[in-house]
Design a protein around this motif. Structure first.
Motif, PDB file in Angstrom:
ATOM      1  N   LEU A   1       0.869  -1.166   0.000  1.00 32.64           N
ATOM      2  CA  LEU A   1       0.000   0.000   0.000  1.00 32.64           C
ATOM      3  C   LEU A   1       0.909   1.219   0.000  1.00 32.64           C
ATOM      4  CD1 LEU A   1      -2.864   1.320   0.430  1.00 32.64           C
ATOM      5  CD2 LEU A   1      -2.214   1.436   2.845  1.00 32.64           C
ATOM      6  N   VAL A   2       0.648   2.166  -0.900  1.00 35.07           N
ATOM      7  CA  VAL A   2       1.461   3.375  -0.991  1.00 35.07           C
ATOM      8  C   VAL A   2       0.552   4.588  -0.831  1.00 35.07           C
ATOM      9  CG1 VAL A   2       3.145   4.659  -2.356  1.00 35.07           C
ATOM     10  CG2 VAL A   2       2.974   2.177  -2.630  1.00 35.07           C
ATOM     11  N   VAL A   3       0.962   5.508   0.023  1.00 32.79           N
ATOM     12  CA  VAL A   3       0.240   6.765   0.227  1.00 32.79           C
ATOM     13  C   VAL A   3       1.243   7.888   0.004  1.00 32.79           C
ATOM     14  CG1 VAL A   3      -1.116   8.184   1.809  1.00 32.79           C
ATOM     15  CG2 VAL A   3      -1.291   5.678   1.922  1.00 32.79           C
ATOM     16  N   GLU A   4       0.935   8.746  -0.959  1.00 31.77           N
ATOM     17  CA  GLU A   4       1.813   9.874  -1.275  1.00 31.77           C
ATOM     18  C   GLU A   4       1.024  11.165  -1.108  1.00 31.77           C
ATOM     19  OE1 GLU A   4       4.889  11.352  -4.776  1.00 31.77           O
ATOM     20  OE2 GLU A   4       3.324   9.913  -5.300  1.00 31.77           O
ATOM     21  N   ALA A   5       1.638  12.150  -0.465  1.00 28.99           N
ATOM     22  CA  ALA A   5       0.990  13.444  -0.255  1.00 28.99           C
ATOM     23  C   ALA A   5       1.949  14.561  -0.617  1.00 28.99           C
ATOM     24  CB  ALA A   5       0.546  13.595   1.201  1.00 28.99           C
TER      25      ALA A   5
END
Length: 170
Positions: free
Chosen positions: A125-129
């Motif tokens: 799972l990848v979360v980029e902000a």
């Protein structure tokens, strides 16, 4: 014959009720800065070769009748290079407006949507902000799909993201 029909109906109901689930909680921190803008966020599942298996959410600025806010999506660099530039935006069920500070929770199951087509295997799972007049942050959580037992994993961001929690249910 009637008993077999009832047993088959009960088995189908039980399997429908026990769909594998994936829940992601993303904490958007409240930052005390002179010029605050809500972050653009991309959430996706990547395969072991780092290619995108499924886009779960893309939050970006939406405007009524004006420029749709897609101009700044390339700033989500990892997501943009792997998936974003090849998409026709908005993506139904995936695109949405930027979110306010607080915990935002997304839920998915294997009966419909993007996870219905996700084959069993190891993923991340990848979360980029990224935030205008702010910073950039990317967090990853490895997982196996579908889960064989309930699993909860969390990682802590440092500035643009707070706690990211991944819950898996078989």
């Amino acid at each position: 014959m009637m008993i077999r029909s009832l047993l088959l109906s009960a088995a189908l109901s039980a399997s429908a009720a026990s769909a594998a689930e994936l829940s992601v909680s993303v904490q958007v921190p409240a930052l005390k800065v002179a010029e605050y803008h809500k972050p653009y966020v991309a959430i996706w599942v990547e395969k072991s070769d780092q290619s995108v298996a499924a886009n779960l959410a893309i939050w970006y600025q939406t405007r009524d009748g004006k420029e749709p806010g897609t101009k700044w999506l390339p700033e989500l660099r990892q997501w943009w290079r792997r998936s974003g530039r090849d998409l026709s935006l908005p993506v139904d069920g995936v695109s949405g407006a930027t979110r306010s500070a607080g915990v935002q929770t997304l839920r998915f199951d294997d009966r419909k949507g993007v996870l219905a087509k996700l084959p069993p295997g190891d993923y991340t799972l990848v979360v980029e902000a990224v935030r205008e007049v702010g910073g950039r942050e990317l967090l990853k959580i490895p997982f196996t799909w579908p889960a064989k037992m309930p699993v909860q994993t969390a990682v802590q961001g440092e500035h643009e993201l707070g706690t990211i929690t991944l819950d898996l249910k078989p």
